[in-house]
Design an enzyme around this catalytic site. Structure first.
Site, PDB file in Angstrom:
ATOM      1  N   ASP A  70      40.377  42.470  38.573  1.00  0.00           N
ATOM      2  CA  ASP A  70      39.478  41.783  39.491  1.00  0.00           C
ATOM      3  C   ASP A  70      38.890  40.540  38.824  1.00  0.00           C
ATOM      4  O   ASP A  70      38.874  40.438  37.595  1.00  0.00           O
ATOM      5  CB  ASP A  70      38.313  42.705  39.899  1.00  0.00           C
ATOM      6  N   ARG A  71      38.357  39.672  39.635  1.00  0.00           N
ATOM      7  CA  ARG A  71      37.771  38.432  39.100  1.00  0.00           C
ATOM      8  C   ARG A  71      36.665  38.739  38.089  1.00  0.00           C
ATOM      9  O   ARG A  71      36.512  38.038  37.086  1.00  0.00           O
ATOM     10  CB  ARG A  71      37.204  37.644  40.286  1.00  0.00           C
TER      11      ARG A  71
END
Ligand code: URA
Length: 235
Positions: free
Chosen positions: A103-104
């Site tokens: 994920d970011r």
């Protein structure tokens, strides 16, 4: 292989950039300067020199990165920074992509390669490659959670997770844990903790299969895998 393709595959830029490089007279093959990229060269046999340096041809590239937060695991995006933005232009081999997604806001081990077959082996749900994460959790992680993760928890979309190994490093208002899972569903770790009413505050991937994140890599740094590391994931 065409000379221009070889140069592009070896990280000398886009087709236009390679064309410019050739035009500038900096490319020699077996002692002869070539300004036209259409000639065919055998990358294993020909001696290609670019700007005075011998080109070392590698069919595939394998890069270990310590991904920082704020970057998405993609090769391009109109608005967001991608993990490829962290690479020096000369390290962006053609077809390089992140093998697996973080994920970011997740940090840690990310493998970048242009070897589709190896990426498939690592990512295929059938192969059950273990991935270990370190996380900080809002709330007290308990022995009961260990049992639940061992038996599989039901995510909000009714998916039942495969057995996972939860280790509590520190339990308290904020707990610290290591979790090993053998699958890679979207936001899996975060959703597993949501299934036991807890929230992931920080997430970092430590390893994938037998490959461990080199802890001398600072956030955003990367290096090529060594031959022995490559053996660990090829076998
Ligand atoms: N699980 C998550 O929730 N996020 C990641 O980035 C990786 C695994």
């Amino acid at each position: 292989m065409r000379l221009d393709k070889l140069l592009a595959n070896s990280g000398f830029g886009t087709r236009t950039e390679v064309k410019k490089l050739l035009k500038s007279g900096l490319v020699y093959v077996d002692g002869k300067m070539y300004k036209d990229g259409s000639i065919h060269v055998d990358p294993e046999k020909s001696n290609v020199i670019v700007a005075g340096e011998s080109l070392v041809y590698k069919e595939f590239v394998y890069i270990m990165m310590n991904k920082p937060q704020g970057y998405i695991s993609a090769t391009e995006d109109q608005y967001l920074k991608t993990v490829l933005d962290l690479l020096a232009p000369e390290d962006i081999a053609k077809g390089l992509f992140p093998a697996g997604r973080l994920d970011r806001d997740t940090e840690g081990f990310l493998l970048l390669t242009n070897d589709g077959q190896l990426a498939h082996q690592l990512l295929s749900p059938k192969k059950h490659v273990p991935k270990t994460y370190f996380a900080r959790i809002d709330g007290e992680v308990t022995e009961e959670d260990i049992e639940k993760f061992k038996n599989g928890v039901i995510l909000e979309d009714d998916y039942e997770t495969k057995p996972a190994d939860l280790v509590i490093l520190k339990s308290g208002v904020v707990s610290e844990i290591e979790l090993t899972i053998t699958e890679g569903k979207f936001h899996q770790v975060k959703r597993m903790f949501e299934a036991v009413d807890k929230k992931v505050l920080f997430l970092k991937r430590l390893s994938m299969g037998k490959l461990k994140l080199d802890d001398s890599l600072q956030l955003g740094e990367y290096r090529e895998l060594t031959d022995s590391e490559l053996n660990l994931i090829q076998n």
